[in-house]
Design a protein around this motif. Structure first.
Motif, PDB file in Angstrom:
ATOM      1  N   THR A 254      48.631  59.215  62.328  1.00  0.00           N
ATOM      2  CA  THR A 254      49.742  58.420  62.871  1.00  0.00           C
ATOM      3  C   THR A 254      51.099  58.761  62.266  1.00  0.00           C
ATOM      4  OG1 THR A 254      49.308  56.679  61.240  1.00  0.00           O
ATOM      5  CG2 THR A 254      48.241  56.472  63.399  1.00  0.00           C
ATOM      6  N   GLY A 255      51.115  59.469  61.127  1.00  0.00           N
ATOM      7  CA  GLY A 255      52.396  59.759  60.502  1.00  0.00           C
ATOM      8  C   GLY A 255      52.224  60.284  59.096  1.00  0.00           C
ATOM      9  N   TYR A 256      53.302  60.155  58.305  1.00  0.00           N
ATOM     10  CA  TYR A 256      53.316  60.643  56.935  1.00  0.00           C
ATOM     11  C   TYR A 256      53.316  59.468  55.956  1.00  0.00           C
ATOM     12  CZ  TYR A 256      54.467  65.161  58.981  1.00  0.00           C
ATOM     13  OH  TYR A 256      54.442  66.322  59.724  1.00  0.00           O
ATOM     14  N   HIS A 257      52.627  59.668  54.834  1.00  0.00           N
ATOM     15  CA  HIS A 257      52.473  58.613  53.834  1.00  0.00           C
ATOM     16  C   HIS A 257      52.743  59.176  52.444  1.00  0.00           C
ATOM     17  CE1 HIS A 257      49.714  56.360  56.734  1.00  0.00           C
ATOM     18  NE2 HIS A 257      49.616  57.605  57.171  1.00  0.00           N
ATOM     19  N   ILE A 258      53.280  58.335  51.584  1.00  0.00           N
ATOM     20  CA  ILE A 258      53.204  58.528  50.134  1.00  0.00           C
ATOM     21  C   ILE A 258      52.359  57.373  49.628  1.00  0.00           C
ATOM     22  CG2 ILE A 258      54.464  58.619  47.960  1.00  0.00           C
ATOM     23  CD1 ILE A 258      56.888  59.647  49.567  1.00  0.00           C
ATOM     24  N   VAL A 259      51.239  57.681  49.009  1.00  0.00           N
ATOM     25  CA  VAL A 259      50.222  56.674  48.696  1.00  0.00           C
ATOM     26  C   VAL A 259      50.113  56.468  47.186  1.00  0.00           C
ATOM     27  CG1 VAL A 259      47.751  56.145  48.828  1.00  0.00           C
ATOM     28  CG2 VAL A 259      48.911  57.211  50.782  1.00  0.00           C
ATOM     29  N   LYS A 260      49.906  55.213  46.807  1.00  0.00           N
ATOM     30  CA  LYS A 260      49.675  54.873  45.403  1.00  0.00           C
ATOM     31  C   LYS A 260      48.444  53.992  45.316  1.00  0.00           C
ATOM     32  CE  LYS A 260      51.924  52.667  41.407  1.00  0.00           C
ATOM     33  NZ  LYS A 260      53.161  52.010  40.932  1.00  0.00           N
ATOM     34  N   LEU A 261      47.439  54.439  44.554  1.00  0.00           N
ATOM     35  CA  LEU A 261      46.241  53.627  44.351  1.00  0.00           C
ATOM     36  C   LEU A 261      46.494  52.614  43.255  1.00  0.00           C
ATOM     37  CD1 LEU A 261      43.204  56.104  44.474  1.00  0.00           C
ATOM     38  CD2 LEU A 261      44.454  55.026  46.341  1.00  0.00           C
ATOM     39  N   THR A 262      46.164  51.356  43.537  1.00  0.00           N
ATOM     40  CA  THR A 262      46.322  50.306  42.533  1.00  0.00           C
ATOM     41  C   THR A 262      44.980  49.887  41.930  1.00  0.00           C
ATOM     42  OG1 THR A 262      46.290  48.644  44.317  1.00  0.00           O
ATOM     43  CG2 THR A 262      48.440  49.428  43.572  1.00  0.00           C
ATOM     44  N   ILE A 263      43.884  50.093  42.654  1.00  0.00           N
ATOM     45  CA  ILE A 263      42.534  49.818  42.154  1.00  0.00           C
ATOM     46  C   ILE A 263      41.598  50.872  42.722  1.00  0.00           C
ATOM     47  CG2 ILE A 263      40.640  48.152  41.962  1.00  0.00           C
ATOM     48  CD1 ILE A 263      42.599  45.912  42.581  1.00  0.00           C
ATOM     49  N   HIS A 264      40.662  51.332  41.920  1.00  0.00           N
ATOM     50  CA  HIS A 264      39.632  52.274  42.381  1.00  0.00           C
ATOM     51  C   HIS A 264      38.315  51.871  41.711  1.00  0.00           C
ATOM     52  CE1 HIS A 264      38.521  56.751  43.322  1.00  0.00           C
ATOM     53  NE2 HIS A 264      37.558  55.911  43.632  1.00  0.00           N
ATOM     54  N   THR A 265      37.348  51.442  42.516  1.00  0.00           N
ATOM     55  CA  THR A 265      36.071  50.990  41.969  1.00  0.00           C
ATOM     56  C   THR A 265      34.942  51.873  42.479  1.00  0.00           C
ATOM     57  OG1 THR A 265      35.644  49.430  43.774  1.00  0.00           O
ATOM     58  CG2 THR A 265      36.890  48.609  41.891  1.00  0.00           C
ATOM     59  N   GLU A 266      33.961  52.095  41.630  1.00  0.00           N
ATOM     60  CA  GLU A 266      32.788  52.889  41.989  1.00  0.00           C
ATOM     61  C   GLU A 266      31.773  52.013  42.734  1.00  0.00           C
ATOM     62  OE1 GLU A 266      32.467  56.153  41.603  1.00  0.00           O
ATOM     63  OE2 GLU A 266      34.515  56.146  40.809  1.00  0.00           O
ATOM     64  N   PRO A 267      30.823  52.641  43.425  1.00  0.00           N
ATOM     65  CA  PRO A 267      29.775  51.859  44.095  1.00  0.00           C
ATOM     66  C   PRO A 267      29.051  50.954  43.102  1.00  0.00           C
ATOM     67  CG  PRO A 267      29.694  54.147  44.799  1.00  0.00           C
ATOM     68  CD  PRO A 267      30.676  54.084  43.667  1.00  0.00           C
ATOM     69  N   LYS A 268      28.664  49.771  43.588  1.00  0.00           N
ATOM     70  CA  LYS A 268      28.084  48.780  42.668  1.00  0.00           C
ATOM     71  C   LYS A 268      27.079  47.896  43.387  1.00  0.00           C
ATOM     72  CE  LYS A 268      29.426  44.719  39.951  1.00  0.00           C
ATOM     73  NZ  LYS A 268      30.526  43.786  39.623  1.00  0.00           N
ATOM     74  N   LEU A 269      25.891  47.758  42.797  1.00  0.00           N
ATOM     75  CA  LEU A 269      24.928  46.767  43.273  1.00  0.00           C
ATOM     76  C   LEU A 269      25.405  45.382  42.860  1.00  0.00           C
ATOM     77  CD1 LEU A 269      21.457  48.412  42.550  1.00  0.00           C
ATOM     78  CD2 LEU A 269      22.326  47.708  44.780  1.00  0.00           C
ATOM     79  N   LEU A 270      25.369  44.442  43.781  1.00  0.00           N
ATOM     80  CA  LEU A 270      25.890  43.104  43.523  1.00  0.00           C
ATOM     81  C   LEU A 270      24.796  42.166  43.044  1.00  0.00           C
ATOM     82  CD1 LEU A 270      28.114  42.726  46.714  1.00  0.00           C
ATOM     83  CD2 LEU A 270      28.855  43.405  44.422  1.00  0.00           C
ATOM     84  N   SER A 271      25.177  41.254  42.165  1.00  0.00           N
ATOM     85  CA  SER A 271      24.273  40.170  41.803  1.00  0.00           C
ATOM     86  C   SER A 271      24.420  39.065  42.850  1.00  0.00           C
ATOM     87  CB  SER A 271      24.608  39.627  40.417  1.00  0.00           C
ATOM     88  OG  SER A 271      25.866  38.978  40.434  1.00  0.00           O
ATOM     89  N   ILE A 272      23.532  38.099  42.817  1.00  0.00           N
ATOM     90  CA  ILE A 272      23.491  37.095  43.884  1.00  0.00           C
ATOM     91  C   ILE A 272      24.708  36.181  43.888  1.00  0.00           C
ATOM     92  CG2 ILE A 272      22.206  35.350  42.588  1.00  0.00           C
ATOM     93  CD1 ILE A 272      20.584  34.901  45.224  1.00  0.00           C
ATOM     94  N   ASP A 273      25.401  36.051  42.769  1.00  0.00           N
ATOM     95  CA  ASP A 273      26.549  35.149  42.719  1.00  0.00           C
ATOM     96  C   ASP A 273      27.895  35.886  42.683  1.00  0.00           C
ATOM     97  OD1 ASP A 273      25.303  32.557  42.788  1.00  0.00           O
ATOM     98  OD2 ASP A 273      24.511  33.009  40.798  1.00  0.00           O
ATOM     99  N   GLU A 274      27.873  37.191  42.965  1.00  0.00           N
ATOM    100  CA  GLU A 274      29.126  37.937  43.093  1.00  0.00           C
ATOM    101  C   GLU A 274      29.635  37.861  44.527  1.00  0.00           C
ATOM    102  OE1 GLU A 274      29.707  41.554  40.260  1.00  0.00           O
ATOM    103  OE2 GLU A 274      27.690  41.720  41.089  1.00  0.00           O
ATOM    104  N   TYR A 275      30.947  38.071  44.684  1.00  0.00           N
ATOM    105  CA  TYR A 275      31.530  38.094  46.017  1.00  0.00           C
ATOM    106  C   TYR A 275      31.058  39.335  46.768  1.00  0.00           C
ATOM    107  CZ  TYR A 275      34.597  34.443  44.214  1.00  0.00           C
ATOM    108  OH  TYR A 275      35.077  33.275  43.669  1.00  0.00           O
ATOM    109  N   ILE A 276      30.892  39.197  48.091  1.00  0.00           N
ATOM    110  CA  ILE A 276      30.322  40.302  48.860  1.00  0.00           C
ATOM    111  C   ILE A 276      31.286  41.481  48.980  1.00  0.00           C
ATOM    112  CG2 ILE A 276      28.718  38.872  50.163  1.00  0.00           C
ATOM    113  CD1 ILE A 276      30.673  38.906  52.487  1.00  0.00           C
ATOM    114  N   ASN A 277      32.591  41.232  48.843  1.00  0.00           N
ATOM    115  CA  ASN A 277      33.557  42.321  48.730  1.00  0.00           C
ATOM    116  C   ASN A 277      34.795  41.777  48.021  1.00  0.00           C
ATOM    117  OD1 ASN A 277      35.661  41.439  50.716  1.00  0.00           O
ATOM    118  ND2 ASN A 277      33.990  41.709  52.185  1.00  0.00           N
ATOM    119  N   PRO A 278      35.682  42.647  47.537  1.00  0.00           N
ATOM    120  CA  PRO A 278      36.797  42.170  46.698  1.00  0.00           C
ATOM    121  C   PRO A 278      37.720  41.176  47.369  1.00  0.00           C
ATOM    122  CG  PRO A 278      36.517  44.544  46.476  1.00  0.00           C
ATOM    123  CD  PRO A 278      35.630  44.113  47.595  1.00  0.00           C
TER     124      PRO A 278
END
Length: 326
Positions: A254-278
C-alpha cells in the motif's frame, strides 16, 4: 415419481428428482469444502421429510416470517458480503455472489433465508423449555478441556509496531517522489536531526495511528491474512528488525513505511489463567468456559429440534416409496 409424501396440514410430494438434486448439491458443497461427501439418499430423504413437517407445523401453529422481515434478512446478507469483499455491491453483483457461493438464484436464496428464520422462530417458540435446559461447565470440565487441548493455547511470535506511513501517491507526489521524501525522513532519524516520535505527527499519512505515536498494534507471524494484505517481503522484514530502532524505508503493498518495533515476543505456551493474546482481557480459562457454554447451548438447541421433529412426525402421515438401487 414420488420418493415420499408428507401430510400434516396438506399433502406434500417429495419427488425422486428433488431428492437426487439435493444429494448432488450436498456432495458438491461438501467436496468444495474438503469435507466427506458421504450421504445416502435415504438420509437426505429423512432430512427433507423433517424439513417439511417443521414448516407445516409452523404454519399450523401460527408462526410466520413476513416479507419485510425476509427482505431485512436479505439486506443483512448483502451487507455481510460487502464487508467481506470490501466494497458496495450492486444488486446484480450480489446475485452473482449468491449464485457463486450457494448455487441458487436470489429468489431461491431469499426463500431459504425465510425458511431458516421460520424454523428458528418455531423451535424457540415451542421448545424454549428444552433450549434453556443447559448448564455451565464445571471447573473440572474446564481444566480437563485445557489439559486435552493445551497445545492449542499458544501465542505465536508477536511484534507491536509503530510506523510513519505514506501511500504510493500522496499530496500530488508520484511514487518515486514519495519514496524520496520517506528516505529524507529516514536520514533525519538516522543522523538524529529529528526523532521518530517527532516525525510521526508531522509526516505520517495514517490518520488512525498518527495521534498515537504511530502505533498500529500487534502483528502475529502466523497471520496469513495480514501477510497477504501487506505483502510477504514487508511482513518478514518487520520481524527481523531490532527492537526500538527505526527501520529504513520499507515497501508494502500500500505504500512506504518507516517502522519501529516497541515489543517483540517469542512463541509461548499459555497457562490457563493467562490472557489469550496481549490485547485481550479474556483469559484462557474464560475462553474455555465460553466455548463449553456455547457447545452446551448448541446441544440443547439441537435436542429441542429433535424433540419437536419427533412430535411432528408422530402427528403426520408420512409415506416413503423410495428404495435406493431400485
Amino acid at each position: 415419481q414420488p420418493a415420499a409424501t408428507v401430510y400434516l396440514i396438506r399433502n406434500k410430494i417429495i419427488t425422486v428428482n428433488e431428492l437426487n438434486e439435493r444429494v448432488a448439491a450436498y456432495q458438491a458443497e461438501a467436496m468444495a469444502s474438503c469435507l466427506s461427501a458421504a450421504i445416502t439418499a435415504e438420509d437426505m430423504l429423512d432430512i427433507l421429510i423433517n424439513d417439511e413437517v417443521v414448516l407445516q407445523g409452523a404454519e399450523r401453529d401460527g408462526f410466520f416470517v413476513s416479507d419485510s422481515q425476509t427482505e431485512q434478512l436479505l439486506r443483512q446478507q448483502k451487507t455481510y458480503a460487502e464487508s467481506q469483499i470490501g466494497r458496495e455491491l450492486t444488486q446484480e453483483q450480489f446475485e452473482m455472489v449468491v449464485r457463486s457461493n450457494y448455487g441458487v438464484s436470489l429468489n431461491e436464496f431469499k426463500e431459504k433465508l425465510r425458511e431458516t428464520a421460520l424454523v428458528d422462530l418455531y423451535v424457540r417458540g415451542k421448545m424454549a423449555h428444552v433450549i434453556d435446559d443447559w448448564s455451565s461447565p464445571t471447573e473440572s470440565e474446564i481444566n480437563d478441556f485445557f489439559r486435552k487441548n493445551r497445545a492449542s493455547f499458544m501465542n505465536p511470535e508477536l511484534v507491536r509496531l509503530s510506523h510513519i506511513f505514506m501511500p504510493f501517491e500522496s499530496d500530488g507526489m508520484s511514487k518515486a517522489q514519495v519514496k524520496q521524501e520517506m528516505e529524507k525522513l529516514s536520514r533525519w532519524i538516522r543522523y538524529d536531526t529529528y526523532t521518530f516520535e517527532e516525525l510521526v505527527p508531522r509526516y505520517s499519512k495514517d490518520p488512525d495511528s498518527r495521534n498515537r505515536g504511530g502505533d498500529i498494534g500487534w502483528l502475529a507471524y502466523d497471520d496469513t491474512q495480514t501477510r497477504a494484505l501487506l505483502g510477504p517481503a514487508f511482513f518478514d522484514e518487520v520481524f527481523t528488525l531490532a527492537l526500538g530502532k527505526p527501520s529504513g524505508v520499507l515497501e508494502s503493498t500500500t505504500g512506504y513505511h518507516i517502522v519501529k518495533l516497541t515489543i517483540h515476543t517469542e512463541p509461548k505456551l499459555l497457562s490457563i489463567d493467562e490472557y489469550i493474546n496481549p490485547e485481550s482481557s479474556v483469559t484462557v480459562r474464560q475462553y474455555i468456559k465460553q466455548t463449553l457454554e456455547n457447545r452446551n447451548r448448541q446441544e440443547a438447541y439441537l435436542n429441542a429440534i429433535d424433540q419437536l421433529v419427533d412430535q411432528l412426525r408422530s402427528s403426520a402421515r408420512i409415506d416413503i416409496y423410495y428404495k435406493e438401487g431400485l
